[in-house]
Motif scaffolding. Sequence first.
Motif, PDB file in Angstrom:
ATOM      1  N   GLN A 196      44.042  43.803  36.730  1.00 43.27           N
ATOM      2  CA  GLN A 196      44.623  44.410  38.129  1.00 43.27           C
ATOM      3  C   GLN A 196      46.083  44.050  38.463  1.00 43.27           C
ATOM      4  O   GLN A 196      46.182  43.611  39.508  1.00 43.27           O
ATOM      5  CB  GLN A 196      43.556  43.752  38.992  1.00 43.27           C
ATOM      6  CG  GLN A 196      42.148  44.406  38.710  1.00 43.27           C
ATOM      7  CD  GLN A 196      41.166  44.167  39.960  1.00 43.27           C
ATOM      8  OE1 GLN A 196      41.552  43.272  41.030  1.00 43.27           O
ATOM      9  NE2 GLN A 196      40.189  44.783  40.070  1.00 43.27           N
ATOM     10  N   ALA A 223      37.388  36.957  37.761  1.00 42.37           N
ATOM     11  CA  ALA A 223      36.396  37.969  37.635  1.00 42.37           C
ATOM     12  C   ALA A 223      35.262  37.661  36.540  1.00 42.37           C
ATOM     13  O   ALA A 223      36.065  37.062  35.477  1.00 42.37           O
ATOM     14  CB  ALA A 223      37.097  39.456  37.397  1.00 42.37           C
ATOM     15  N   LYS A 226      32.645  42.845  36.398  1.00 35.02           N
ATOM     16  CA  LYS A 226      33.533  43.463  37.644  1.00 35.02           C
ATOM     17  C   LYS A 226      33.136  42.543  39.043  1.00 35.02           C
ATOM     18  O   LYS A 226      33.472  42.946  40.185  1.00 35.02           O
ATOM     19  CB  LYS A 226      32.906  44.822  37.884  1.00 35.02           C
ATOM     20  CG  LYS A 226      33.600  45.836  36.999  1.00 35.02           C
ATOM     21  CD  LYS A 226      33.479  47.356  37.160  1.00 35.02           C
ATOM     22  CE  LYS A 226      34.076  48.079  36.194  1.00 35.02           C
ATOM     23  NZ  LYS A 226      34.048  49.559  36.387  1.00 35.02           N
ATOM     24  N   GLN A 228      34.097  39.749  41.408  1.00 35.74           N
ATOM     25  CA  GLN A 228      35.251  39.053  41.710  1.00 35.74           C
ATOM     26  C   GLN A 228      34.824  37.532  42.226  1.00 35.74           C
ATOM     27  O   GLN A 228      34.141  37.272  43.103  1.00 35.74           O
ATOM     28  CB  GLN A 228      36.059  39.375  42.959  1.00 35.74           C
ATOM     29  CG  GLN A 228      36.357  41.246  42.752  1.00 35.74           C
ATOM     30  CD  GLN A 228      37.393  41.515  41.848  1.00 35.74           C
ATOM     31  OE1 GLN A 228      38.564  40.911  41.938  1.00 35.74           O
ATOM     32  NE2 GLN A 228      37.286  42.476  40.914  1.00 35.74           N
ATOM     33  N   SER A 230      36.756  33.932  43.837  1.00 36.34           N
ATOM     34  CA  SER A 230      37.769  33.383  44.440  1.00 36.34           C
ATOM     35  C   SER A 230      37.145  31.959  45.057  1.00 36.34           C
ATOM     36  O   SER A 230      36.007  31.792  44.958  1.00 36.34           O
ATOM     37  CB  SER A 230      38.391  34.118  45.417  1.00 36.34           C
ATOM     38  OG  SER A 230      37.487  34.656  46.697  1.00 36.34           O
TER      39      SER A 230
END
Lengths: 473, 180
Positions: A196, A223, A226, A228, A230
């Motif tokens: 990305q 990731a 798919k 994600q 954080s």
Amino acid sequence: MIPERTVEKALRGKLRFTAGSTLRERLLAEVMNAQQQAKGTEPALHESGRKLRIVRNPVVKLTSVAAVIAVAVLSVALWDRFSSRAYAIEQTVEALQSVRFLHVTERDDTGQITDERWIEIGEDGYQARYRQQNPAPRNFAVVEDGESTGVYYHDRRAVVLYDRSQRQYQWVSSLRAFIENLRWEGRILKRNDHYQGRPAHRVWWPAMSAECLIDPKTKLPVAIGKVQLSYETPAHETFEIAIPEGYSAVDRRPGAAAGPAPQWLVEQEAVEENIDAYFRQGAHALARGDYEQAVENFEYIVRNDEFSNWAWFWLGRAYYGLGRYDRAVERFTRILDALGDAYPCRYCNYARGLAYARLGRTEAAEADLRVCLPAMIHTLTIPSSGWLFEFADNPMIQQGRDMPTNAEIVTNMIHRLRLITGQDFGYDPNATTEKNEAAIAAWERWLGDDGQIRLPTDGWPAPPHSVGSKRDH
Amino acid sequence: MLEDELLKWEFRRGSREALARIYEKYLDSMLTLAAGLLNDVGQAQDVVHDVFVSFAKSAPSFGVRGSLSGYLATSVVNRVRDRRRRTRRQADGSTKRIEPAREPAAPDDAVIFTEQAARISQVMAELPDEQREVVLLRLTAGMKFRDIARLQQVSINTVQGRYRYGLNHLRSMLNGEVDE
């Protein structure tokens, strides 16, 4: 100065710490208990991303929540001496152990969040607080504040409060085990690639059956597939159980003021109890080939818990066993659609491919089976990559039985590959390691050379779990 | 080694006996390793507890192909590193002195060791972490330099260098205190 060998001898012989008998027994009891509680735990980022696993037993809670990670903070500076080019998986393992907050999100094709979770890891390394929310159509939310668990039933405009020991929710069943898997069996696919628009290392994480993208600077996954990830600190109120305006609170915690629970909740809790029992019965029925009974059990579960992907899957296997391939395809398709691209579900593609093949829909079968091939062949060198195929083929594993060895996983995968391609390149469980390594290398070359699916014209195995080695149940 | 392979196989299949055997076989050596690394028996006990509990829970996904002792020793080292980092965050810089176990009321519920072991452990604490790891992994866990190099993510030459430096330091510190 004393000779070097004297120091070596002293360290070998005199540096000795021994556990006293009581301590030894006490620790052993805890270790054995941990093993017992770990049995029957489902694997799966893939499933629990959508499906919650409710853990009522407080001991199970403690063991399974071992999840997330010891808290010691890794000084990023420690790792700064490694350049990004010198990236090693151990750095990610270490970095994960310093994480305090985990923010997990999944989005649909339009970019809307479909699943969002916050996890706080306590000083002891266990999951301390948790929040999950899924917008419509699932319309579900749960918050754990460290002491209580609040389950939001939006359709009932109610929040049900449980003691945390009664109910707990989690993202994966045992993240620590997953991290250990990354440490020992993870493989760097490509360093210094892009994801990305940002730099990322690509790592294959066998237990996740997914590619993991690593931030070269923090060494943390951004990731997995798919999904994600954080690690920012959430807003203060994230882990607070708030009662929205117009909602009622139903307190089911021990010691709460006595009062009748609403009928819908009593029924709901009864259904949940039944689901556990039906799961056990269905697994046993499927394992002994009683497909009609298995259909009955798993149909009940999916009627009452539409997000139980394993129930959908084994229902499909049961229909396959009954020769109702059309229904099997429908059930497998439902799972694949639900999981989407975020959670590659290759064992499900494989099962659906076989069902398509039995329906004579060769093109659809080949499409499904082809997409499984990389993961299947990957298993030959990294056996844990095939773990979910085993779990899918044998529901008794979920019941804590028939745990396959690495050798069995590989042998079973060879059976599956032979079935859909008509080739085995001479692999033989009784052959020498060298010969089998040559066979595995031939499989890898075959895949690289665009090997083709070749479905059998006859000699189909009896479904569903005879694809692999036979076991007595 | 053959026994370990069998134990791993049985453990993976959920055998309680295999787990108990692994525990009995490696408890003391892991305790020694942890105590040597941390110079603190209380923390060492916690580390070893965590390592074995985590190990017990890992059965469904356990897939280690290397040696069992190497796996457990590595787990101990990783947890010790975690603790060190945590401790450094709260650091006062002082070096703790390990004392023969007296804290628990019941002696059997304690870690047992000699004065000489305590002295060696105290001297070990003077070594830089990396050297201490190498020396202890080599001498108490029997790990190969190659495997230690993998764990420390350095070359085998670096590991051998750390081992030599570590031993030289111990030689000077323990001079006259151990029998030749």
